[in-house]
Design an enzyme around this catalytic site. Sequence first.
Site, PDB file in Angstrom:
ATOM      1  N   ASP A 139      73.530   1.969  49.657  1.00  0.00           N
ATOM      2  CA  ASP A 139      72.551   1.695  51.135  1.00  0.00           C
ATOM      3  C   ASP A 139      71.409   0.592  50.627  1.00  0.00           C
ATOM      4  OD1 ASP A 139      73.711   3.430  51.715  1.00  0.00           O
ATOM      5  OD2 ASP A 139      71.765   4.234  51.928  1.00  0.00           O
ATOM      6  N   LYS A 140      70.570  -0.736  51.742  1.00  0.00           N
ATOM      7  CA  LYS A 140      69.860  -1.619  51.315  1.00  0.00           C
ATOM      8  C   LYS A 140      68.650  -1.242  50.433  1.00  0.00           C
ATOM      9  CE  LYS A 140      66.552  -4.848  53.190  1.00  0.00           C
ATOM     10  NZ  LYS A 140      66.058  -5.190  53.973  1.00  0.00           N
TER      11      LYS A 140
END
Length: 338
Positions: A139-140
């Site tokens: 995830d970012k």
Amino acid sequence: MSAERTCQITVPDDAGERLDLLVARGAGVSRTQAATLIANGHVLVNGTRAKASYRTEKGDRVDVVVPPPPGREIVPEQIPLDIVFEDEHLLVVNKPAGMVVHPAPGNWSGTLVNALVGRGEPLAEGGGEDRAGLVHRLDKDTSGLLVVAKTDAAHRLLSTALAARQVTRRYVAVCWGHLSGDTLTVDQPIARDPRDRTRMAIVPGGKAARTDFVRLARFDSVDLLRAHLHSGRTHQIRVHLSSVGHPVIGDDVYGGGGGRKLAALPPRRHFLHAAWLRFRHPISGHVIDLRSPLPPDLRQSLATLSDTPELATHQDPLDVFGFYRTTADPPAAQLADD
């Protein structure tokens, strides 16, 4: 580029739903995208076109074609990367929080893929141009170790090993509240949240997902956990912890965003880090064992939450809490997850 997708939906007993809502839910797209598909003739009801406002009837057969997104050239960018392992077959990146892994609407530049292409090194094509060698994703706002294949052979073999649970991935997380015991296994299927397509959720009929958690320490308001993935669904650790009432601290999406000041976390940062990665090299067969110490922002957060200031400057606080010690580890000759 992504391939064209097709799906067929048969309207159940609860008829009367608008066609655009049915398509959005059944095809996993937004309502706006569904309306566009309908307007462009990519949706047929019993073999004929219908309006977005059409009210479905029991037994209707809805055929949906989702075209691939328009091509967009990946722009090479000179972005520094922390490469912790590299040879002619693959590399492992220590991804910082805040970096998106691959280009997508709203993030066409500044991604890990832009940076990888900008290095000028060969990358596997098996994952598609916009994936540029990626074997898995983070995830970012999750930091840590991520594998990239340089050749199609390495990509194929690594992807097979990942699916066969022969790649060990362990994350460190801090969750709000306290688990009922020192170990917890969450084995619940995950899919897009039918009420919000930007989120994932526990959904009956979703993709199988299992995460094992071990509590390493208990502080006043949080637990320090080691998370072991047995599958790799989008947002898996975050969704599983949220589902048992203990979301990852700093996670604005799944209910853990409050109390940032207490956790000493910067904006939009959650406490989740891919700290340990073990796998067999797809070509040589040698065991690759890589560790990523907590980055400075998470070291500071852990020091604050544990009321132990010296952890903020410790080389690897995870060692202090026995993150790398476990009798559940497979022997190096096996390297399977169970």
